[in-house]
Motif scaffolding. Structure first.
Motif, PDB file in Angstrom:
ATOM      1  N   LEU A 142      -8.442  48.408 -10.537  1.00 34.65           N
ATOM      2  CA  LEU A 142      -8.732  48.299 -11.962  1.00 34.65           C
ATOM      3  C   LEU A 142      -7.969  47.142 -12.599  1.00 34.65           C
ATOM      4  N   VAL A 143      -6.697  47.012 -12.239  1.00 36.15           N
ATOM      5  CA  VAL A 143      -5.896  45.910 -12.795  1.00 36.15           C
ATOM      6  C   VAL A 143      -6.465  44.570 -12.365  1.00 36.15           C
ATOM      7  N   ARG A 144      -6.811  44.439 -11.100  1.00 36.34           N
ATOM      8  CA  ARG A 144      -7.381  43.190 -10.615  1.00 36.34           C
ATOM      9  C   ARG A 144      -8.712  42.883 -11.284  1.00 36.34           C
ATOM     10  N   LEU A 145      -9.541  43.908 -11.485  1.00 34.91           N
ATOM     11  CA  LEU A 145     -10.839  43.713 -12.131  1.00 34.91           C
ATOM     12  C   LEU A 145     -10.661  43.281 -13.584  1.00 34.91           C
ATOM     13  N   SER A 146      -9.724  43.888 -14.286  1.00 33.33           N
ATOM     14  CA  SER A 146      -9.470  43.509 -15.686  1.00 33.33           C
ATOM     15  C   SER A 146      -8.960  42.066 -15.770  1.00 33.33           C
ATOM     16  N   ALA A 147      -8.103  41.670 -14.830  1.00 32.43           N
ATOM     17  CA  ALA A 147      -7.611  40.289 -14.839  1.00 32.43           C
ATOM     18  C   ALA A 147      -8.738  39.290 -14.603  1.00 32.43           C
ATOM     19  N   LEU A 148      -9.650  39.602 -13.686  1.00 36.94           N
ATOM     20  CA  LEU A 148     -10.776  38.711 -13.432  1.00 36.94           C
ATOM     21  C   LEU A 148     -11.707  38.627 -14.636  1.00 36.94           C
ATOM     22  N   ILE A 149     -11.870  39.731 -15.350  1.00 42.87           N
ATOM     23  CA  ILE A 149     -12.710  39.709 -16.557  1.00 42.87           C
ATOM     24  C   ILE A 149     -12.100  38.793 -17.614  1.00 42.87           C
ATOM     25  N   GLN A 150     -10.816  38.892 -17.803  1.00 41.40           N
ATOM     26  CA  GLN A 150     -10.153  38.027 -18.777  1.00 41.40           C
ATOM     27  C   GLN A 150     -10.247  36.557 -18.366  1.00 41.40           C
ATOM     28  N   GLU A 151     -10.102  36.276 -17.074  1.00 38.79           N
ATOM     29  CA  GLU A 151     -10.243  34.895 -16.612  1.00 38.79           C
ATOM     30  C   GLU A 151     -11.659  34.382 -16.854  1.00 38.79           C
ATOM     31  N   ALA A 152     -12.657  35.237 -16.632  1.00 43.08           N
ATOM     32  CA  ALA A 152     -14.039  34.819 -16.860  1.00 43.08           C
ATOM     33  C   ALA A 152     -14.300  34.535 -18.339  1.00 43.08           C
ATOM     34  N   LYS A 153     -13.716  35.342 -19.224  1.00 49.66           N
ATOM     35  CA  LYS A 153     -13.881  35.086 -20.655  1.00 49.66           C
ATOM     36  C   LYS A 153     -13.197  33.779 -21.060  1.00 49.66           C
ATOM     37  N   PHE A 154     -12.013  33.528 -20.510  1.00 50.95           N
ATOM     38  CA  PHE A 154     -11.317  32.279 -20.828  1.00 50.95           C
ATOM     39  C   PHE A 154     -12.091  31.079 -20.290  1.00 50.95           C
ATOM     40  N   GLU A 155     -12.709  31.246 -19.137  1.00 47.07           N
ATOM     41  CA  GLU A 155     -13.502  30.162 -18.567  1.00 47.07           C
ATOM     42  C   GLU A 155     -14.702  29.832 -19.448  1.00 47.07           C
ATOM     43  N   ALA A 156     -15.313  30.875 -20.047  1.00 45.87           N
ATOM     44  CA  ALA A 156     -16.465  30.629 -20.905  1.00 45.87           C
ATOM     45  C   ALA A 156     -16.074  29.825 -22.139  1.00 45.87           C
ATOM     46  N   THR A 157     -14.871  30.085 -22.682  1.00 47.68           N
ATOM     47  CA  THR A 157     -14.432  29.338 -23.853  1.00 47.68           C
ATOM     48  C   THR A 157     -13.933  27.953 -23.493  1.00 47.68           C
ATOM     49  N   ALA A 158     -13.370  27.787 -22.284  1.00 43.22           N
ATOM     50  CA  ALA A 158     -12.837  26.498 -21.865  1.00 43.22           C
ATOM     51  C   ALA A 158     -13.895  25.581 -21.273  1.00 43.22           C
ATOM     52  N   LYS A 159     -15.124  26.074 -21.119  1.00 43.48           N
ATOM     53  CA  LYS A 159     -16.236  25.273 -20.613  1.00 43.48           C
ATOM     54  C   LYS A 159     -15.949  24.705 -19.218  1.00 43.48           C
TER      55      LYS A 159
END
Length: 1019
Positions: A142-159
């Motif tokens: 769960l912790v690893r999945l939540s971290a990957l979700i946050q990275e994916a959201k940051f990637e969407a904003t950072a283009k």
């Protein structure tokens, strides 16, 4: 060449002689393996000597064989005296090992592990899942999945683009779904957390962590968010089913795991903690599915003991215990007793088995018996809309205690004669409580006859009968007479018995109510529930073919003959027999590619069971298309032929309601709705109540519930002959139709005119179109009178108003491909329909739909239609659904017409519902709900046009209150919000409020003297 197909970055090196392959551990037998198992190893791939060596190996990117050796070692390495490997036990070192496996090993080796799992039954994947199968492993994922979700959201904003994020999201999500799969996973995790010599101070936080992790819904939310994030960024990368993101499947999995954990035998303190998990799971949504899983595993199995469920129930708080027990009664009724219908007075094995199950669950528990008494006697209890079977089963359990039985009888009699209860309670609720009263009286008479005799000599009994006979509603009076004659027949002898000498009390229904005092169900074994889930009574089959099949009567031989020339209306002579032209080629062979020619096209279903088979085949476009196009005609054709449709009507309706447009078919919604309308028209008494129940209890979306309302409204109008359907003519057998030329000879042009107003396949907004037509007919005379008074003759203003109404009706969204014409003409006179049809619409359509809504407003029990984010009450008060529901009730009242005997009762119930504070609060700021409430008054005033005096006499206070509310609505609307092309929505609602207000004030002014008593004290 084989080397080119190996995964990049993974090299298998084997030196020395090849050893026999390791027999990998199975999940079910891993604890029975000895520590001296011979793994697949070489001189360079020896198993690690300690946990530290294993951790060091995992951190330095081991090859595949080294990984397998480490996993085998971790699966076997146990502390002294422990029954679980150390990696499953909570410790700092095991947490590090799990973290490395989840964050480094799984992303790199997942594809290879999946590949080997298909080749070997015991593979590295099973070893990995066994090592991670603990609460520590789940939390790490769960912790690893939540971290990957946050990275994916940051990637969407950072283009920026990182293709590995999407892949890793799918891999970890797939790992999590596979990790906890299985009915015994929670039991194993619990045993691992409580094993060892640790005291309660250390064990309790571990168990609490399990309760929190699986009961707070975090698994569902994280899995759903990960799936959505992966889809936004690309493919999910999952190789399996993401069942964790579905709250329904997760709740069912949790129910099976809790059941297995409880049945394993726990101590009191441990059961209390698991009960906490059960309470949390109830609030995740779908509580009925959770309770159903627990019942099937703990109660309804051949080797189950209901006391396990009682143990789990006993540790719940009283409010939660009450809700769960009420849900159990509801499930028993829906799954086993509803199909019994009106059971015979003789004992039924199924009812006895349900009573035995309830008795095992309650097990002389005082709070449980108190909840059963409350269920029988509460103003909103006794199973509204359910069959009498569940009330008989509960009474059989309550009758074991004499004090509880007397309490039920006294409370039921007091409530039965209460004036407010008679006036305001739904009639279905009163019927259920009347059945409880008669059942309780029979049990008390057999156990202590003197108690019943003394009760019938008190003022409570006399007031109950007097209030019932003075009730304005015929159904309430009928229940009073039936109960009076039945109870008097138990106590009084000879001429002292009550006998009202009414025809209704001597008919089948009245005699059935009286025989309820003879019912004496006993607590029986649970075996009938295991042998057959449903017990269908034989009388039900005979009921389906009550009417004899019409057969042509033989005509006497004629001595002479008549020759008559049939002339064609068009003047063109046609031969009686026209030969078919020989086709030039076979259409099947017209394709150039012979491989595309299909010789196995499915044929249209001719039996209901074939239709059900086609509807279930959701992977075949041809079957789905054939089923939908054939269903309306086939269902109508099978209505009066045999019992095939009666036996499968519920299953067929469930399939049609829950069917989804998987193939994006043309006119899918229209065909599905027409199939359900055909069911309602074919079996109105049964299916009207079924659809009303499904609207409130079914686990369906808003659009599916809206379709149920459309089906009820349109089906009722077709039964009332206000609309006709082309499917009805198509369903008639050829032997019952005349040739077209002969039909024109007898019918002339009438058939042509009738077909122009027939009901075509309808759009989802069909009820809105009908409501608009009724509103236009209601407002047209008022507008003409107002125009004449203000500007001159009627003809000048009426034409303008008529065109304006046409513009208003055209502004409603419609489907241009669908032809729909209402059977109404401008301001028609409501014609009287047969009383049998009107009574059917009242008892099977209007009353169940309204009574269940009133029960839903006051109920506190769980509903199967609740979800993780909203419960059933929130769904019912969705503005669109609430407005459609109110319009459906109004159309049902209008379809019943002014000739129905139950019109006073229907008028009173609908009027009070429209004046309810809850609905008026919902209408504030919502024009759709406000318009629906006003349309309800339109239907009430239109149907009661000739009995406005009686309405003012019976509902004086309600009429005055309605005038005040409509006046407030009219004053609060601005109007004039048109967009230039027509009239705005707010102005239409204001015009409707003005029309209703004028008609109400006319009634108040005309019958002012009748309202004087109600006007006094009204503020």
């Amino acid at each position: 060449m084989d080397e080119l197909l190996r995964p990049a970055g993974i090299i298998r090196t084997i030196t020395g002689p090849k050893e026999p392959e390791v027999e990998f551990l199975r999940e079910s037998t891993v604890q029975d393996r000895s520590n001296d198992a011979q793994p697949k190893s070489t001189a360079r791939h020896k198993p690690p000597a300690s946990l530290e060596d294993a951790l060091e190996t995992l951190r330095h990117e081991p090859d595949y064989d080294s990984l397998i050796a480490v996993l085998v070692f971790l699966s076997h390495h146990k502390p002294d005296g422990a029954s679980f490997p150390i990696i499953k036990l909570p410790s700092p070192l095991s947490a590090q090992l799990v973290q490395v496996l989840v964050s480094q090993i799984v992303p790199n080796y997942w594809a290879l592990l999946l590949e080997d799992s298909h080749q070997a039954k015991d593979s590295g994947l099973r070893l990995l899942l066994y090592c991670l199968a603990s609460i520590t492993g789940v939390n790490a994922a769960l912790v690893r999945l939540s971290a990957l979700i946050q990275e994916a959201k940051f990637e969407a904003t950072a283009k920026t683009k990182r293709p590995d994020l999407c892949i890793n999201l799918g891999i970890i999500l797939d790992l999590l779904c596979r990790l906890i799969q299985g009915d015994g996973w929670l039991s194993e995790a619990y045993r691992a957390a409580t094993s060892g010599a640790d005291g309660p101070a250390r064990v309790r936080p571990r168990v609490q962590e399990i309760v929190t992790t699986f009961g707070n819904g975090r698994l569902i939310s994280v899995a759903a968010e990960a799936e959505a994030t992966a889809k936004v960024n690309g493919s999910t990368g999952m190789t399996g089913d993401n069942w964790l993101a579905d709250s329904s499947q997760y709740v069912e999995w949790l129910g099976r795991n809790v059941a297995k954990l409880v049945s394993s035998g726990l101590e009191s303190e441990e059961t209390k903690l698991i009960s906490g998990l059960f309470v949390k799971a109830l609030h995740l949504g779908h509580p009925d599915k959770l309770i159903k899983q627990l019942l099937s595993k703990l109660v309804l199995g051949p080797h189950c003991d209901p006391k396990h469920f009682k143990t789990l129930l006993g540790h719940l708080p009283q409010t939660e215990q009450r809700k769960v027990l009420f849900s159990v009664l509801k499930l028993f009724s829906a799954e086993h007793l509803d199909r019994l219908g009106r059971c015979d007075v003789r004992g039924s094995p199924t009812i006895g088995a349900i009573a035995g199950t309830l008795d095992g669950i309650i097990d002389q528990d005082e709070s449980g018996r108190r909840h059963l008494v409350e269920w029988l006697t509460a103003s909103s209890g006794a199973g509204l809309g359910e069959g009498v079977g569940i009330r008989r089963a509960v009474m059989a359990v309550v009758s074991q205690n004499r004090d509880d039985l007397t309490n039920v009888l006294e409370k039921s009699l007091s409530q039965f004669g209460d004036q407010l209860y008679i006036k305001h309670s739904p009639m279905q609720q009163q019927e259920a409580h009347a059945q409880v009263l008669l059942l309780a009286a029979g049990y008390v008479h057999r156990s202590t006859p003197i108690k019943l005799s003394m009760l019938l000599r008190t003022g409570v009994w006399l007031n109950a009968i007097s209030n019932r006979l003075a009730a304005p509603h015929s159904r309430a009076r009928f229940l009073g007479m039936v109960v009076g004659e039945a109870l008097s027949g138990l106590v009084d002898k000879g001429d002292k018995r009550l006998n009202f000498k009414m025809e209704e009390t001597g008919q089948d229904e009245g005699q059935w109510y009286k025989r309820l005092t003879e019912v004496s169900d006993e607590i029986g074994p649970l075996q009938p529930l295991f042998d057959s889930p449903y017990e269908v009574p034989r009388p039900q089959k005979r009921e389906a073919s009550k009417g004899p099949i019409a057969r042509p009567t033989p005509q006497p031989p004629q001595t002479g003959f008549i020759i008559e020339e049939l002339s064609d209306e068009d003047g063109a002579e046609e031969d009686d027999i026209v030969p078919y032209a020989k086709p030039d080629s076979d259409p099947e062979d017209s394709d150039d590619d012979a491989t595309l020619v299909r010789r196995d096209k499915p044929k249209a279903p001719v039996y209901i069971r074939d239709l059900i088979k086609y509807l279930r085949d959701t992977d075949s476009y041809d079957h789905q298309k054939l089923a939908l196009t054939t269903a309306p005609t086939l269902i109508r054709r099978k209505a009066d032929y045999g019992t095939e449709l009666s036996e499968h009507a519920d299953e067929l309706a469930s399939l049609l309601v829950g069917l989804s447009d998987k193939f994006e078919m043309e006119n899918f919604d229209e065909l599905r709705v027409q199939g359900m309308i055909a069911l309602v028209v074919a079996k109105p008494e049964k299916m009207g109540q079924w659809f009303a129940k499904t609207f409130f209890d079914g686990d369906y979306s808003i659009s599916q519930r809206a379709s149920v309302l459309v089906v009820l409204g349109l089906g009722a109008r077709e039964l009332a002959s206000l609309e006709t359907s082309d499917y009805a003519a198509a369903a008639s057998f050829p032997s019952r139709t005349l040739p077209e030329r002969v039909e024109r000879l007898y019918l002339g042009h009438s058939s042509t005119s009738q077909s122009s107003s027939s009901l075509k396949p309808l759009p989802p907004n069909a009820l809105d179109s009908i409501a608009t037509s009724l509103t236009s007919a209601f407002l047209a005379p008022l507008a003409a009178i107002a125009a004449d008074a203000a500007t001159g003759p009627d003809v000048l203003k009426l034409s303008t108003f008529t065109s304006r109404l046409a513009d208003d009706q055209a502004s409603f969204p419609s489907n241009p491909k669908i032809k729909y014409k209402s059977g109404l003409k401008p301001k028609p006179r409501l014609r009287a329909i047969p009383n049998t049809t009107a009574n059917l619409l009242s008892t099977s359509f209007f009353s169940p739909l309204l009574a269940r809504f009133q029960a839903a407003l006051h109920t506190t029990s769980f509903s199967s239609s609740s979800s993780s984010s909203r419960n059933s009450k929130t769904i019912l008060f969705h503005p669109y659904l609430l407005a459609l529901y109110l319009k459906t009730l109004a159309l049902l009242l209008h379809a019943a017409g002014p000739s129905t005997l139950a019109l006073p009762h229907m008028t009173a119930e609908l009027w009070r519902l429209l004046l309810g504070t809850t609905l008026r609060a919902q209408a504030v700021g919502d024009l759709a709900v406000t318009q629906a409430l006003l349309f309800g008054y339109v239907a009430l005033l239109d149907v009661n046009e000739d009995r406005m005096r009686e309405v003012c006499a019976e509902l004086g206070r309600e009429v005055v209150e309605a005038v005040e509310w409509v006046a407030g609505v009219f004053g609060g609307l601005r109007g004039g919000d048109g967009d230039g092309d027509g009239v705005g929505e707010e102005e239409r609602v204001k015009a409707l409020a003005a029309g209703v207000l004028v008609r109400l004030r006319e009634g108040v002014e005309k019958y002012r003297l009748l309202l004087v008593g109600d006007l006094i004290g009204f503020g």
